[in-house]
Scaffold this motif. Structure first.
Motif, PDB file in Angstrom:
ATOM      1  N   GLU A   1       0.806  -1.223   0.000  1.00 42.66           N
ATOM      2  CA  GLU A   1       0.000   0.000   0.000  1.00 42.66           C
ATOM      3  C   GLU A   1       0.840   1.274   0.000  1.00 42.66           C
ATOM      4  O   GLU A   1       0.362   2.346  -0.398  1.00 42.66           O
TER       5      GLU A   1
ATOM      6  N   ARG B   1      -7.772   5.140   1.701  1.00 41.46           N
ATOM      7  CA  ARG B   1      -7.486   3.924   2.472  1.00 41.46           C
ATOM      8  C   ARG B   1      -8.179   2.692   1.917  1.00 41.46           C
ATOM      9  O   ARG B   1      -7.565   1.639   1.728  1.00 41.46           O
ATOM     10  N   SER B   2      -9.464   2.795   1.658  1.00 40.86           N
ATOM     11  CA  SER B   2     -10.219   1.644   1.173  1.00 40.86           C
ATOM     12  C   SER B   2      -9.716   1.200  -0.197  1.00 40.86           C
ATOM     13  O   SER B   2      -9.523  -0.004  -0.443  1.00 40.86           O
ATOM     14  N   ALA B   3      -9.490   2.161  -1.093  1.00 42.34           N
ATOM     15  CA  ALA B   3      -9.041   1.842  -2.453  1.00 42.34           C
ATOM     16  C   ALA B   3      -7.653   1.212  -2.451  1.00 42.34           C
ATOM     17  O   ALA B   3      -7.391   0.259  -3.189  1.00 42.34           O
ATOM     18  N   ARG B   4      -6.768   1.719  -1.594  1.00 47.47           N
ATOM     19  CA  ARG B   4      -5.420   1.153  -1.610  1.00 47.47           C
ATOM     20  C   ARG B   4      -5.380  -0.240  -0.977  1.00 47.47           C
ATOM     21  O   ARG B   4      -4.594  -1.087  -1.399  1.00 47.47           O
ATOM     22  N   ARG B   5      -6.245  -0.502  -0.004  1.00 49.21           N
ATOM     23  CA  ARG B   5      -6.301  -1.854   0.560  1.00 49.21           C
ATOM     24  C   ARG B   5      -6.821  -2.851  -0.463  1.00 49.21           C
ATOM     25  O   ARG B   5      -6.319  -3.977  -0.574  1.00 49.21           O
ATOM     26  N   THR B   6      -7.833  -2.424  -1.208  1.00 53.38           N
ATOM     27  CA  THR B   6      -8.364  -3.278  -2.271  1.00 53.38           C
ATOM     28  C   THR B   6      -7.300  -3.553  -3.315  1.00 53.38           C
ATOM     29  O   THR B   6      -7.105  -4.696  -3.763  1.00 53.38           O
ATOM     30  N   ARG B   7      -6.597  -2.504  -3.699  1.00 56.86           N
ATOM     31  CA  ARG B   7      -5.560  -2.624  -4.720  1.00 56.86           C
ATOM     32  C   ARG B   7      -4.417  -3.529  -4.241  1.00 56.86           C
ATOM     33  O   ARG B   7      -3.924  -4.371  -4.994  1.00 56.86           O
TER      34      ARG B   7
ATOM     35  N   ALA C   1      -4.560  -5.906  -2.072  1.00 63.73           N
ATOM     36  CA  ALA C   1      -5.039  -7.292  -2.060  1.00 63.73           C
ATOM     37  C   ALA C   1      -5.026  -7.886  -3.461  1.00 63.73           C
ATOM     38  O   ALA C   1      -4.645  -9.050  -3.659  1.00 63.73           O
ATOM     39  N   GLU C   2      -5.415  -7.095  -4.467  1.00 61.42           N
ATOM     40  CA  GLU C   2      -5.398  -7.566  -5.859  1.00 61.42           C
ATOM     41  C   GLU C   2      -3.977  -7.905  -6.298  1.00 61.42           C
ATOM     42  O   GLU C   2      -3.741  -8.933  -6.957  1.00 61.42           O
TER      43      GLU C   2
ATOM     44  N   ASP D   1      -2.658 -11.028  -4.666  1.00 60.68           N
ATOM     45  CA  ASP D   1      -3.231 -12.178  -5.363  1.00 60.68           C
ATOM     46  C   ASP D   1      -2.471 -12.439  -6.664  1.00 60.68           C
ATOM     47  O   ASP D   1      -2.191 -13.591  -7.014  1.00 60.68           O
TER      48      ASP D   1
END
Length: 263
Positions: A104, A114-120, A122-123, A126
């Motif tokens: 992040e 914060r939310s967008a970078r956590r999602t990113r 995680a992607e 993966d």
């Protein structure tokens, strides 16, 4: 000659990286060392180019110039892919952050929420086959896993975490050199998979001919210091025999090294 370093975003060029007549000199007077001279090199968007040469030939210096960590003494360096991301031999992860927050970090610095970078993050974890490892700290991961976290972080940096990971420029300075042979072989395969999935342009530095031939679409050989481009091989050409090319490139590299030794 005036040295120009162009990292302008939005200026359309035909290459992700374009070096023209690039030279780099360190020191002054009797302490002067010419690391690079008259280097011409172009990396197309999405292309995987391997920079090959003996130790001390200026490969890392060239990578630093492309990254904007240093400036050329002469010539021009043009980068048309936003700010490049760099991977070194050591993962350089922050030990007090877990894997997810290490990935992040460039997104946070780019102002991603914060939310967008956590999602990113995680992607990207993966993508490098580390899903479920986000909460692990670096000391809890193997050397190969730490390098995959570093790769995920670099991919986050190439696009500032917006949209899909396609595009951008990744600079890799012998990132697998410190790993054991089995882990290195695995990560070479993983890098090929990730490169094909993302369309990221890669400029990869190595002194290992087999690694260069396995990974690259194009192999560029630098002379001994002062480094300049002496030969290129297109490994994507129809009918290219990589075993024959490995032998040919090895012979040419040995010739370059032996010439330097007689100088």
């Amino acid at each position: 000659m005036t040295a120009i370093l162009d990292h302008a975003v939005g200026v359309q060029h035909e290459a992700a990286v374009d070096l023209t007549g690039v030279g780099k000199v360190f020191g002054r007077g009797s302490e002067t060392v010419t690391a690079l001279t008259e280097v011409d090199l172009r990396v197309r968007p999405g292309e995987f180019v391997v920079l090959l040469g003996a130790s001390g030939c200026g490969k890392s210096t060239l990578l630093n110039l492309v990254a904007g960590l240093d400036r050329p003494t002469s010539g021009t360096v043009t980068v048309d892919s936003g700010r490049p991301a760099v991977m070194f031999q050591e993962p350089a992860l922050l030990p007090w952050l877990d894997a997810g927050r290490n990935v992040e970090l460039p997104l946070r610095l780019a102002g991603v929420g914060r939310s967008a970078r956590r999602t990113r993050a995680a992607e990207l974890l993966d993508l490098v086959r580390l899903g479920g490892q986000a909460r692990k700290r670096p000391h809890e991961l193997s050397g190969g896993m730490r390098q995959r976290v570093a790769l995920a972080r670099a991919l986050a940096a190439t696009s500032n975490g917006t949209g899909a990971p396609e595009g951008g420029l990744l600079l890799m300075d012998e990132p697998f050199a410190a790993l054991d042979a089995i882990t290195r072989d695995f990560l070479q395969g993983e890098l090929q998979r990730i490169w094909q999935a993302t369309g990221t342009a890669v400029l990869f530095v190595t002194h290992d001919v087999r690694e260069a031939v396995r990974l690259g679409q194009r192999v560029v050989l630098l002379s001994s210091r002062p480094g300049t481009v002496v030969r290129e091989w297109d490994l994507g050409a129809d009918g290219a025999d990589r075993e024959e090319l490995t032998e040919e490139i090895t012979a040419r590299l040995r010739e370059v090294i032996s010439t330097h030794g007689r100088a």
